[in-house]
Enzyme design. Structure first.
Site, PDB file in Angstrom:
ATOM      1  N   ASP A  63      28.996  14.728  19.208  1.00 51.66           N
ATOM      2  CA  ASP A  63      29.596  15.453  18.088  1.00 51.66           C
ATOM      3  C   ASP A  63      28.633  16.468  17.514  1.00 51.66           C
ATOM      4  OD1 ASP A  63      32.138  14.538  18.057  1.00 51.66           O
ATOM      5  OD2 ASP A  63      31.857  13.027  16.511  1.00 51.66           O
ATOM      6  N   ASP A  85      39.845   9.308  22.751  1.00 50.95           N
ATOM      7  CA  ASP A  85      38.713   8.939  21.900  1.00 50.95           C
ATOM      8  C   ASP A  85      38.656   7.420  21.733  1.00 50.95           C
ATOM      9  OD1 ASP A  85      36.566   9.331  20.199  1.00 50.95           O
ATOM     10  OD2 ASP A  85      37.610  10.729  18.885  1.00 50.95           O
TER      11      ASP A  85
HETATM   12  C1  DGJ Z   1      35.201  11.550  17.107  1.00 47.39           C
HETATM   13  C2  DGJ Z   1      35.032  12.648  18.105  1.00 47.39           C
HETATM   14  O1  DGJ Z   1      33.752  12.601  18.668  1.00 47.39           O
HETATM   15  C3  DGJ Z   1      35.310  13.990  17.448  1.00 47.39           C
HETATM   16  O2  DGJ Z   1      35.106  15.027  18.371  1.00 47.39           O
HETATM   17  C4  DGJ Z   1      36.702  14.002  16.908  1.00 47.39           C
HETATM   18  O3  DGJ Z   1      37.624  13.938  17.962  1.00 47.39           O
HETATM   19  C5  DGJ Z   1      36.896  12.845  15.956  1.00 47.39           C
HETATM   20  N1  DGJ Z   1      36.528  11.594  16.552  1.00 47.39           N
HETATM   21  C6  DGJ Z   1      38.320  12.779  15.482  1.00 47.39           C
HETATM   22  O4  DGJ Z   1      38.565  11.706  14.692  1.00 47.39           O
END
Ligand code: DGJ
Length: 693
Positions: A497, A432
């Protein structure tokens, strides 16, 4: 002399006789060409010749648009003349070298036309004089046919909004200064004939394969010529070449289609699939724990979640954020990549063993490029945060950026990741990167955004070399880092997300212009979407996630038996058709009714296909006109059957079309006459399976 690189969809012809590497054609193949056919008139009232549209448009040759190179030595402008001394080509790649003794600058232009019809342009710039500051390197190509442009914008959890503009005059610029690829300023621009659509029109696409600051531009010059340009954006003084040093540009990718946007995405998908690093077909079904538990980790409930995941057919269990030292919320702990003993007194091994015992792979979330001010790492090394010497750095999600160009910081993080992978049975990393880089400068005050992206690439490459079997997902607050640069070293993207099926239809459609479905993370979320609050049936959520790299992002411990049974049915249906879904050709369908979104995935032999029709809003008129289904063998006959995910009922109707009960139908009838659509409720989807008889 003319040099042509030719593929079925795209031909790139350059002329090296005009004193620069002039692009005389980028478009569909033209066959045998006469050099004089490219000569253009020179209008009165301007300079005495027409500045050529060369790969590096040259101010010194009279170019008055944005130049391909902006260079200086201590404030003295350097305008090189780039007359190619050697041009070598084998029909699919070309290498042109131009040296300018007057400015002691030389360039090598590398053009590769991949079989898929994607042209890749890279520039190497060498300095043989006193230190040379490189302010900009942009490649330029002509798009004489174009009068409309299409770009994509969006934001966190709402990526890939298509935005179209008529392009009669002036400049469109997508300028990204976020230090990552960006969901807001996505580096893909299409320029095409008026009204170009999914299935029709002539379109050229330009994409910057780079995960940092950059620009893609469509410029109509004062003389009327139309061009596309792309390149990185450098911070002030960021690229300075000492004597003998070379700068290599980020790759620019171009695709061209005379069959609308489908031809563009088909070329990009084929290119990505042909890369040696591309994942094997049939991606494993994932469960990702983020929305299921967020930071609330404990062995018992996650083991129970793993049991449920395995029972519905999940093949890879990914433990998201929250597992490391003191990470109880998003305000702390980035950088402390050791397992939190408070949540995991016996470490991660018991969970990993449980997951592996259930026959699933284990994956783990990391965010290696970041550092929390509230972390052990920051307390010991406050100077490892990317910050200028004079101001407090701007925080985003309460975090700072780890200065990966600092060799000690880099080495620390490399070793932390290697230890994690050495000590645990981990086959997958969700990598990430959750913040924009704001005015990135290192502790000496030098611009550091580019070095950061390069270091992130190097770190991923090193981790992969040390652990060749590991797969890596590129996530950046969802879809903030999706580009062909990061995808040269990662195996999946977290598309967004947003797990709201309705928004996801548009988001996945937007992402599909560049990347194939097997790379596109698509998860079934809970009944009520966390990011929008909307509720959808399991059938609609499943029908949407089905067409990507399928996953589940839902606390299955809270699901009813009926819901679990439905998820299991969706997962097994996905697996039954996975080879087609992850290896077929995606053809998006132009539907007149904006309330309907439809596409078809056809296997390479045109023996089988799955059509997806989603009713995304209430149609103005009912019934909706026929949907014409392209992509099949016109002379073939297909057995058509409905794939029912959960609910048999469609919309309210006295009678639905008889073909819904199954029919044999020709590819030609499907393409030409189409099928009268049944009446569908809004926010439902219809899936049709076709198999050649
Ligand atoms: C952002 C990501 O897009 C989410 O899927 C998740 O992994 C969060 N970060 C975790 O902090």
């Amino acid at each position: 002399m003319l040099h042509a690189l030719t593929s079925a969809r795209l031909e790139f012809i350059v002329d090296d006789t005009s004193g620069s590497l002039e692009v005389v054609h980028l478009g569909s193949p033209v066959g045998r060409v006469d050099p004089t056919s490219f000569s253009a008139p020179i209008p009165e009232g301007g300079i005495d010749h027409l500045a050529p549209i060369s790969v590096l448009a040259e101010a010194a040759a009279g170019w008055m648009g944005k130049p391909g190179l902006r260079l200086h030595r201590g404030g003295t402008v350097v305008f090189p003349r780039l007359d190619p001394s050697t041009v070598t080509s084998d029909g699919s790649s070309l290498r042109a070298v131009a040296c300018d003794p007057a400015t002691q600058v030389s360039v090598t232009i590398l053009a590769t036309l991949h079989d898929a019809g994607v042209l890749e342009l890279v520039v190497e710039l060498r300095n043989d004089g006193a230190p040379l500051t490189v302010d900009e390197v942009l490649v330029t190509v002509p798009v004489p046919h174009a009068s409309e442009v299409l770009q994509f914008s969006g934001r966190w959890s709402d990526e890939f909004h298509p935005m179209r503009h008529p392009w009669e005059w002036g400049t469109f610029v997508v300028e990204n200064r976020s230090g990552r690829t960006s969901a807001t300023r996505f580096p893909l621009l299409m320029a095409g004939t008026a009204g170009f659509a999914e299935q029709t029109g002539t379109v050229t696409a330009i994409h910057l394969g780079w995960s940092g600051d950059g620009q893609v531009r469509a410029d109509r010059l004062p003389d009327g010529r139309r061009i596309l340009q792309a390149g990185e954006i450098f911070g002030a003084g960021e690229v300075v070449l000492d004597t003998g040093e070379t700068h290599r540009s980020a790759p620019v990718f171009l695709a061209h289609s005379a069959e609308g946007l489908n031809g563009i995405s088909d070329s990009f998908h084929r290119y990505v699939r042909a890369r040696p690093t591309h994942v094997a077909a049939e991606r494993p079904v994932i469960l990702n724990t983020w929305e299921a538990v967020y930071f609330a980790h404990d062995l018992d409930s996650l083991s129970a979640l793993a049991d449920r995941a395995a029972a519905v057919g999940v093949e890879r269990f990914v433990l998201d954020d929250g597992w490391f030292l003191g990470r109880n919320d998003d305000r702390r702990a980035l950088g402390d990549w050791v397992v939190d003993p408070a949540k995991w007194p016996a470490g991660l091994d018991p969970l990993i063993a449980h997951v592996r015992g259930l026959g699933m792979e284990f994956g783990l979330w990391v965010e290696p490029e970041m550092i929390s001010p509230d972390s052990e790492l920051f307390r010991s090394h406050p100077d490892w945060a990317l910050a200028d010497p004079h101001h407090d750095p701007v925080r985003a999600r309460h975090q700072l950026v780890l200065d990966l160009a600092n060799p000690s910081a880099y080495e620390h993080i490399r070793q932390s990741l290697c230890s994690l992978l050495d000590d645990h049975d981990i086959s997958y990393l969700k990598w990430d990167m959750n913040r924009d880089l704001v005015a990135p400068t290192d502790s000496t005050g030098r611009a550091g955004g580019r070095a950061q992206t390069l270091a992130a690439y190097r770190l991923i490459d090193e981790i992969r070399r040390a652990h060749p079997d590991i797969e890596i997902e590129s996530c950046s607050s969802g879809g903030g880092r999706i580009d062909l640069g990061i995808l040269a070293r990662t195996d999946r993207v977290w598309t967004s997300d947003c797990n709201d099926a309705l928004d996801r239809i548009r988001i996945q459609r937007g992402a599909s212009y560049l990347i194939p479905p097997e790379l596109m993370g698509a998860h079934i979320g809970p009944n009520r979407a966390h990011t929008t609050g909307r509720t959808h049936t399991i059938a609609f959520r499943g029908a949407t996630a089905m067409f990507g790299h399928l996953g589940i992002e839902w606390n299955l411990l809270a699901a009813t038996d009926d819901e679990l049974a439905a998820v299991e049915r969706i997962v097994s249906m996905h697996k039954a058709h996975r080879a087609l879904l992850h290896g077929g050709r995606t053809v998006r369908i132009d539907v007149e009714d904006a309330a309907v979104s439809a596409f078809v995935v056809v296997d390479p032999d045109q023996d089988e296909a799955i059509v997806s029709v989603s009713q995304i809003a209430t149609s103005r008129g009912l019934p909706v006109g026929p949907i014409r289904i392209p992509g099949l063998d016109l002379d073939g006959t297909y057995r058509l059957e409905r794939l029912a995910l959960d609910e048999r009922r469609l919309g309210m109707a006295k009678q639905q079309p008889a073909w819904l009960e199954g029919v044999e139908i020709s590819g030609r009838q499907l393409a030409v006459a189409g099928l009268p659509m049944p009446i569908l409720n809004p926010e439902t989807a219809l899936l049709l399976h076709l198999r050649r008889r």
